[in-house]
Design a protein around this motif. Structure first.
Motif, PDB file in Angstrom:
ATOM      1  N   LYS A  14       0.810  -1.222   0.000  1.00 47.50           N
ATOM      2  CA  LYS A  14       0.000   0.000   0.000  1.00 47.50           C
ATOM      3  C   LYS A  14       0.847   1.279   0.000  1.00 47.50           C
ATOM      4  O   LYS A  14       0.565   2.201  -0.759  1.00 47.50           O
ATOM      5  N   CYS A  15       1.889   1.336   0.845  1.00 48.83           N
ATOM      6  CA  CYS A  15       2.624   2.603   1.002  1.00 48.83           C
ATOM      7  C   CYS A  15       4.112   2.519   0.645  1.00 48.83           C
ATOM      8  O   CYS A  15       4.818   3.513   0.734  1.00 48.83           O
ATOM      9  N   ARG A  16       4.600   1.351   0.287  1.00 45.66           N
ATOM     10  CA  ARG A  16       5.997   1.135  -0.121  1.00 45.66           C
ATOM     11  C   ARG A  16       7.007   1.291   1.016  1.00 45.66           C
ATOM     12  O   ARG A  16       8.192   1.478   0.786  1.00 45.66           O
ATOM     13  N   ASN A  17       6.556   1.210   2.258  1.00 52.06           N
ATOM     14  CA  ASN A  17       7.452   1.183   3.406  1.00 52.06           C
ATOM     15  C   ASN A  17       8.246  -0.127   3.351  1.00 52.06           C
ATOM     16  O   ASN A  17       7.668  -1.193   3.149  1.00 52.06           O
ATOM     17  N   ILE A  26      13.279 -17.389   4.673  1.00 57.26           N
ATOM     18  CA  ILE A  26      13.595 -18.760   5.065  1.00 57.26           C
ATOM     19  C   ILE A  26      12.878 -19.732   4.138  1.00 57.26           C
ATOM     20  O   ILE A  26      13.426 -20.731   3.717  1.00 57.26           O
ATOM     21  N   SER A  27      11.616 -19.418   3.810  1.00 60.25           N
ATOM     22  CA  SER A  27      10.820 -20.301   2.954  1.00 60.25           C
ATOM     23  C   SER A  27       9.751 -19.512   2.206  1.00 60.25           C
ATOM     24  O   SER A  27       9.182 -18.575   2.748  1.00 60.25           O
ATOM     25  N   LYS A  28       9.502 -19.931   0.970  1.00 66.67           N
ATOM     26  CA  LYS A  28       8.418 -19.345   0.174  1.00 66.67           C
ATOM     27  C   LYS A  28       7.228 -20.301   0.085  1.00 66.67           C
ATOM     28  O   LYS A  28       6.278 -20.041  -0.628  1.00 66.67           O
ATOM     29  N   ALA A  29       7.291 -21.395   0.824  1.00 70.62           N
ATOM     30  CA  ALA A  29       6.283 -22.452   0.705  1.00 70.62           C
ATOM     31  C   ALA A  29       5.257 -22.409   1.831  1.00 70.62           C
ATOM     32  O   ALA A  29       4.856 -23.442   2.348  1.00 70.62           O
ATOM     33  N   PHE A  30       4.837 -21.216   2.218  1.00 69.52           N
ATOM     34  CA  PHE A  30       3.851 -21.076   3.292  1.00 69.52           C
ATOM     35  C   PHE A  30       2.526 -20.573   2.735  1.00 69.52           C
ATOM     36  O   PHE A  30       2.480 -19.996   1.651  1.00 69.52           O
ATOM     37  N   SER A  31       1.477 -20.791   3.514  1.00 68.93           N
ATOM     38  CA  SER A  31       0.157 -20.288   3.159  1.00 68.93           C
ATOM     39  C   SER A  31      -0.289 -19.288   4.210  1.00 68.93           C
ATOM     40  O   SER A  31      -0.124 -19.537   5.410  1.00 68.93           O
ATOM     41  N   GLY A  32      -0.849 -18.173   3.739  1.00 62.66           N
ATOM     42  CA  GLY A  32      -1.408 -17.183   4.646  1.00 62.66           C
ATOM     43  C   GLY A  32      -2.922 -17.236   4.571  1.00 62.66           C
ATOM     44  O   GLY A  32      -3.483 -18.152   3.981  1.00 62.66           O
ATOM     45  N   LYS A  33      -3.573 -16.257   5.140  1.00 68.04           N
ATOM     46  CA  LYS A  33      -5.031 -16.190   5.077  1.00 68.04           C
ATOM     47  C   LYS A  33      -5.508 -15.963   3.654  1.00 68.04           C
ATOM     48  O   LYS A  33      -6.601 -16.349   3.282  1.00 68.04           O
ATOM     49  N   HIS A  34      -4.689 -15.273   2.854  1.00 66.48           N
ATOM     50  CA  HIS A  34      -5.099 -14.872   1.504  1.00 66.48           C
ATOM     51  C   HIS A  34      -4.188 -15.432   0.423  1.00 66.48           C
ATOM     52  O   HIS A  34      -3.895 -14.757  -0.550  1.00 66.48           O
ATOM     53  N   GLY A  35      -3.715 -16.646   0.595  1.00 63.21           N
ATOM     54  CA  GLY A  35      -2.872 -17.254  -0.434  1.00 63.21           C
ATOM     55  C   GLY A  35      -1.433 -17.439   0.021  1.00 63.21           C
ATOM     56  O   GLY A  35      -1.175 -17.612   1.210  1.00 63.21           O
ATOM     57  N   LYS A  98       2.096 -12.737   0.498  1.00 65.04           N
ATOM     58  CA  LYS A  98       2.549 -12.252  -0.798  1.00 65.04           C
ATOM     59  C   LYS A  98       1.679 -11.123  -1.376  1.00 65.04           C
ATOM     60  O   LYS A  98       2.221 -10.166  -1.925  1.00 65.04           O
ATOM     61  N   PRO A  99       0.330 -11.183  -1.249  1.00 62.66           N
ATOM     62  CA  PRO A  99      -0.473 -10.084  -1.808  1.00 62.66           C
ATOM     63  C   PRO A  99      -0.223  -8.725  -1.128  1.00 62.66           C
ATOM     64  O   PRO A  99      -0.582  -7.690  -1.672  1.00 62.66           O
ATOM     65  N   ASN A 100       0.397  -8.728   0.062  1.00 59.56           N
ATOM     66  CA  ASN A 100       0.578  -7.503   0.839  1.00 59.56           C
ATOM     67  C   ASN A 100       1.961  -6.891   0.718  1.00 59.56           C
ATOM     68  O   ASN A 100       2.215  -5.838   1.300  1.00 59.56           O
TER      69      ASN A 100
END
Length: 106
Positions: A14-17, A26-35, A98-100
């Motif tokens: 949203k703000c590029r902070n 450490i890993s890219k193979a996790f799932s969050g609430k939104h993917g 990832k979407p955030n």
């Protein structure tokens, strides 16, 4: 070809902070609430919400939501405590969804 200056970063969508360094993944193979989500060793420019028990795919954990320190967008969560031995490696680590987040300096 123009070379990127400085470290490869992830920033708040949203703000590029700047919120994390690519080198801290450490890993890219996790799932969050939104993917998809990434597990990071460290995060920066964030604010933590209250700690709470949450039942996740991998069992019960104590977590705190992670917000961007500038715009307060919910980015993911921090693992405060894992109750199952096989999940202890997550303690003190951060999930950023990832979407955030967006890539900077790539």
């Amino acid at each position: 070809m123009e070379e990127a200056v400085g470290p490869r970063l992830y920033s708040c969508y949203k703000c590029r902070n700047h919120v994390a360094l690519h080198d801290d993944i450490i890993s890219k193979a996790f799932s969050g609430k939104h993917g998809r989500a990434f597990l990071f060793a460290h995060a920066m420019n964030i604010v933590l919400g209250p700690k709470e028990e949450r039942l996740l795919i991998t069992g019960l954990h104590k977590v705190a939501d992670v917000y961007c320190s500038d715009c307060r967008l919910l980015l993911g969560w921090k693992y405060e405590k894992a109750y199952e031995e096989s999940q202890k490696y997550k303690e003190g680590k951060y999930i950023l969804e990832k979407p955030n987040i967006v890539k900077e300096n790539w």
